[in-house]
Design a protein around this motif. Sequence first.
Motif, PDB file in Angstrom:
ATOM      1  N   LYS A 160      44.519-111.746 -29.512  1.00  0.00           N
ATOM      2  CA  LYS A 160      44.471-112.225 -30.894  1.00  0.00           C
ATOM      3  C   LYS A 160      43.058-112.706 -31.197  1.00  0.00           C
ATOM      4  O   LYS A 160      42.507-113.546 -30.488  1.00  0.00           O
TER       5      LYS A 160
ATOM      6  N   SER B 194      39.902-114.497 -33.043  1.00  0.00           N
ATOM      7  CA  SER B 194      39.646-115.778 -33.719  1.00  0.00           C
ATOM      8  C   SER B 194      38.493-115.682 -34.703  1.00  0.00           C
ATOM      9  O   SER B 194      38.115-116.683 -35.312  1.00  0.00           O
TER      10      SER B 194
ATOM     11  N   GLY C 298      40.512-111.993 -38.405  1.00  0.00           N
ATOM     12  CA  GLY C 298      41.169-111.658 -37.142  1.00  0.00           C
ATOM     13  C   GLY C 298      40.326-110.821 -36.202  1.00  0.00           C
ATOM     14  O   GLY C 298      40.862-110.176 -35.287  1.00  0.00           O
TER      15      GLY C 298
ATOM     16  N   ASP D  41      37.080-114.648 -27.276  1.00  0.00           N
ATOM     17  CA  ASP D  41      38.481-114.242 -27.126  1.00  0.00           C
ATOM     18  C   ASP D  41      38.695-113.452 -25.836  1.00  0.00           C
ATOM     19  O   ASP D  41      39.674-113.674 -25.116  1.00  0.00           O
TER      20      ASP D  41
END
Length: 238
Positions: free
Chosen positions: A160, A162, A166, A172
């Motif tokens: 997912k 950040s 998105g 990440d």
Amino acid sequence: MPIPILMPALSPTMETGNLVKWHVAEGDEVAAGDVIAEIETDKATMEVEAVDEGIIGKILVPAGTNGVSVNSQIALLLEEDEDKSVISESGAPEISAAGEVSEPPAPPPDSPPVAPDPIPAISETAENSNAAPEKANRIFVSPLARRIAAEKGLDLSQIKGSGPHGRIVKADVEHAQPASSPAIEAPPAMAPSDIAALYAPGSFTEEPLNSMRATIARRLTEAKRDVPHYYLSIDCRL
């Protein structure tokens, strides 16, 4: 008395041969040195010449016979003053042939050509509808994060992001853990009926071995079976 024409030994190791072709027929006159037949040995196909002159009285082994033993009679040669009735009176001797007449395999029946299925036309509406899910499934990731994910073996679809909208960024993928790979299951064993279906009659073409290939197979088997073998191995650190 008819002169027997014998299967010659055309090589020191020859025990049997294949009579490939006759160059003469019954009733033909031959002289010494004339080619009368072709014999396939364990090494090559060679021509056989007549050693006497006379008339071919009877062919005992037809063309295409395999496994004819060396020194067995393959034909009878009549002298000039002899008649063919001499052969019928004396009777044709038995032939020592181990093989049978080989026949070429029948060609498979021609099947009518199958017309290809028509390709359905793709409308512009369908193209637009397919493009929408592709755009929705697109993963936004920075080039650096993509490279780090490839090095760590990460699945970007499971991360997912950040970043803006998105977007997956470096932080990440650095904090993500590679997912455990599922266990690979062995394919199920084939049933005996499925294996037998692979060798159903008509699904393959059986080609008979020629003398050379049969000799190669026999010699390789003898080398493995009769000659002692020992094996050496060594470990190398690279």
